[in-house]
Write an enzyme that holds these catalytic residues in place. Structure first.
Site: not given
Ligand SMILES: [Fe+3]
Lengths: 242, 206
Positions: A108, A147, A157, A160, A162
């Site tokens: 991110y 990640y 995770r 995905h 959000h």
């Molecule tokens: Fe996330």
């Protein structure tokens, strides 16, 4: 013509409960008293209205909205598209949909993310758009990478995106996550599994949509979103003050 | 077998996660991408009524501040009208009544500037006291928490408010009252939100 009344009660069994110990952060952040149930007043039926002055058409294109001129984000090029509907299957037009995600490596662009996958200099990781008059929306982006995260020492995770959606009333406000068909990490993710109902989990999995791909260019996934619906006031139930 | 109802079912919630700022407030995540971020100015320049500031912190079950929380606020203008087709009446040019509030990543303190809302129609009995609806999301919160901020100096209106009176435990109503003080001649209201504990804030299923 019946008028729209209050929102249908939220089916809390379809949502994750507040306390889900396998997702450890929820333990200290979950209220312990029961929620106080309210019937909709004007405060819940109304919500912010957004218009074309609020968003730029490029905002929905995450491959280019942060890229340097002539460059683009790295990764598998995808379209994420679908409709925002209410529980009465009516489209929700002109509503704001915001998206954010990790880059193709699972990193991110956030000052708190220190995962060792590299930052993509051409990828911001967020987009936003308004649905059209039929409730339809689309984003172009790259498929996010899986990640790791600190819950147990080996939680990953699934890929995905959000999503944040408004609707017409503040009681419809929703944040969720969209997963991708076929990902083996979905069944192993403690955040996904906070949702007790397997059918509800399936509704968060975008499906490969070959008819919406752009051949030789971009693959597509379809993801429809359902917001709460409103009752028809067949008989006046005195929603509006005395 | 009977006929089947054809209602759709609401999409389930998932936590906003620790990086919610990227999507909803990228400046706070550390980068600039949009020509304008949404939700910075709740009342706009033309709103009538008293200009106030609201401050607080969200506290978890261990007594620690929640440092990655994001709060959205929704309120009527000083006339009690919402900026919405069903909002009751006209609002001032530039009044949206909606804001997004980010906390300080080191301390968890948050604050926003707005105008004090007026009373709004209730569902049945009497008006609702002035209040601001709040929606709270963060990592570890699986579905956004709805609460309401009321103003402690509106005691007569609060005593008659149909929502406050719905809370059976009278002691808990106080968790929804923001405490007023003055700073440089401006009204400042303190509203700490407790996710757990004896003074857990009242949250609503709206
Ligand atoms: Fe996330």
């Amino acid at each position: 013509m019946p008028k729209d009344g209050e929102f249908y009660q939220r089916d809390r069994g379809r949502h994750p409960p507040a306390l889900t110990p396998d997702y450890k952060t929820s333990v200290a952040r979950s209220p312990r008293y029961p929620l106080i149930s309210l019937q909709s007043s004007v405060s819940e039926i109304t919500g912010p209205v957004f218009g074309h002055g609020d968003v730029d058409p490029l905002d929905r294109d995450m491959i280019y909205n942060y890229a340097r001129p002539g460059e683009s984000a790295i990764g598998e090029r995808i379209i994420l598209h679908g409709r925002v509907l209410d529980e009465n299957a009516r489209p929700v037009p002109h509503t704001l949909v915001e998206a954010w995600q990790a880059n193709a490596g699972g990193r991110y662009r956030h000052k708190k993310d220190t995962y060792l996958a590299p930052i993509d200099p051409n990828f911001g990781g967020c987009g936003r758009t308004l649905t059209d008059e039929h409730g339809y929306y689309f984003f172009r982006t790259v498929k996010p990478g899986a990640y790791p995260w600190r819950n147990t020492v080996n939680n990953w995770r699934p890929a995905h995106i959000h999503l944040s959606i408004f609707g017409t009333g503040f009681a419809q406000r929703l944040i969720t996550q969209c997963y991708f068909e076929g990902d083996p990490l979905i069944a192993r993710c403690p955040i996904v599994q906070t949702i007790p109902d397997p059918d509800a989990i399936d509704s968060l999995v975008a499906v490969l949509d070959m008819n919406a791909t752009i051949p030789l260019d971009t693959i597509a996934y379809r993801f429809d979103i359902v917001l709460r619906g409103r009752r028809s006031t067949l008989f006046e139930n005195r929603l509006e003050g005395n | 077998m009977a006929q089947k109802l054809d209602y759709l079912r609401e999409t389930p919630s998932q936590t906003a996660g620790p990086y919610v700022h990227i999507g909803l407030a990228p400046g706070a995540a550390g980068f600039s991408i949009y020509a304008q971020e949404l939700g910075h100015d709740i009342a706009g320049p033309n709103a009538r009524g008293e200009r106030i500031r609201i401050e607080g912190v969200v506290i978890d079950g261990t007594g620690s501040p929640v440092k990655d929380v994001l709060i959205e606020a929704w309120q009527a203008n000083a006339d009690g009208y919402y900026a919405h087709p069903e909002g009751g009446g006209p609002v001032e040019e530039g009044f949206r009544g909606w804001g997004r509030v980010i906390c300080d990543f080191e301390t968890g303190e948050w604050g926003f500037d707005t105008v004090k809302p007026g009373p709004t129609p209730g569902r049945n009995i009497g008006p609702q006291a002035p209040h601001i609806s709040l929606w709270i999301v963060s990592r570890g919160i699986n579905i956004g928490l709805n609460t309401r901020l009321y103003f402690e100096d509106e005691s007569a209106a609060n005593a008659a408010d149909p929502v406050l009176n719905l809370i059976e435990w009278e002691r808990r109503r106080a968790t929804l009252l923001a405490r007023r003080s003055e700073r440089d001649g401006q009204g400042v209201y303190r509203f700490d939100i407790r996710l757990q504990g004896d003074d857990e804030t009242v949250f609503f299923d709206v």
